[in-house]
Design a protein around this motif. Sequence first.
Motif, short mmCIF file in Angstrom:
data_model
loop_
_atom_site.label_atom_id
_atom_site.label_comp_id
_atom_site.label_asym_id
_atom_site.label_seq_id
_atom_site.Cartn_x
_atom_site.Cartn_y
_atom_site.Cartn_z
N LEU A 1 -5.70 2.38 3.62
CA LEU A 1 -4.63 1.89 4.48
C LEU A 1 -4.94 2.17 5.95
CD1 LEU A 1 -1.83 0.64 4.87
CD2 LEU A 1 -0.87 2.92 4.52
N PHE A 2 -5.48 3.35 6.23
CA PHE A 2 -5.86 3.68 7.60
C PHE A 2 -6.92 2.71 8.11
CE2 PHE A 2 -8.65 5.93 10.58
CZ PHE A 2 -7.74 6.23 11.57
N ILE B 1 1.06 4.14 -2.85
CA ILE B 1 0.77 5.54 -2.49
C ILE B 1 1.92 6.44 -2.93
CG2 ILE B 1 0.55 7.11 -0.52
CD1 ILE B 1 -1.07 4.85 0.86
N ARG C 1 -4.24 8.75 -4.40
CA ARG C 1 -3.41 8.75 -3.20
C ARG C 1 -4.26 8.92 -1.95
NH1 ARG C 1 -1.48 11.63 0.69
NH2 ARG C 1 -2.53 13.49 -0.01
N ILE C 2 -5.21 9.82 -2.01
CA ILE C 2 -6.08 10.04 -0.85
C ILE C 2 -6.91 8.80 -0.56
CG2 ILE C 2 -8.08 11.35 -0.04
CD1 ILE C 2 -6.88 13.76 -1.55
N LEU D 1 -6.27 5.64 -1.39
CA LEU D 1 -5.41 4.57 -0.90
C LEU D 1 -4.96 4.81 0.54
CD1 LEU D 1 -3.26 3.91 -4.08
CD2 LEU D 1 -4.94 2.36 -3.07
N SER D 2 -4.68 6.06 0.87
CA SER D 2 -4.29 6.38 2.25
C SER D 2 -5.44 6.10 3.21
CB SER D 2 -3.87 7.85 2.34
OG SER D 2 -2.75 8.10 1.55
N PHE D 3 -6.65 6.45 2.80
CA PHE D 3 -7.82 6.17 3.62
C PHE D 3 -8.01 4.67 3.80
CE2 PHE D 3 -12.43 5.51 4.07
CZ PHE D 3 -12.62 6.18 5.27
N PHE E 1 0.83 -1.21 0.00
CA PHE E 1 0.00 0.00 0.00
C PHE E 1 0.87 1.26 0.00
CE2 PHE E 1 -4.00 -2.14 0.78
CZ PHE E 1 -4.95 -1.19 0.39
N LEU E 2 1.89 1.29 0.87
CA LEU E 2 2.75 2.46 0.95
C LEU E 2 3.50 2.71 -0.36
CD1 LEU E 2 4.17 2.07 4.56
CD2 LEU E 2 2.55 3.79 3.75
#
Length: 69
Positions: free
Chosen positions: A51-52, A14, A44-45, A47-49, A10-11
């Motif tokens: 991942l959280f 991102i 990116r937003i 995927l970050s969400f 995921f990182l």
Amino acid sequence: MLIKLVIILFLLVILYSLGSALYYLAHERGKADANRVVKALSWRIGLSFLLFILLFVAYSIGWIQPHGI
């Protein structure tokens, strides 16, 4: 161990999305490239969400444990 690989994947995705947005921003030639910047940053937003949420669920289930340094 699998959850760590998923988090690292995921990182990396991102970071790739962020890098592609930077590339499109630096080489912008028109409205189409501006749309590509917005699309890359939106990915990116999202995927970050995700991942959280994944980290929260993995902690709740017990797949990952916090540890002291």
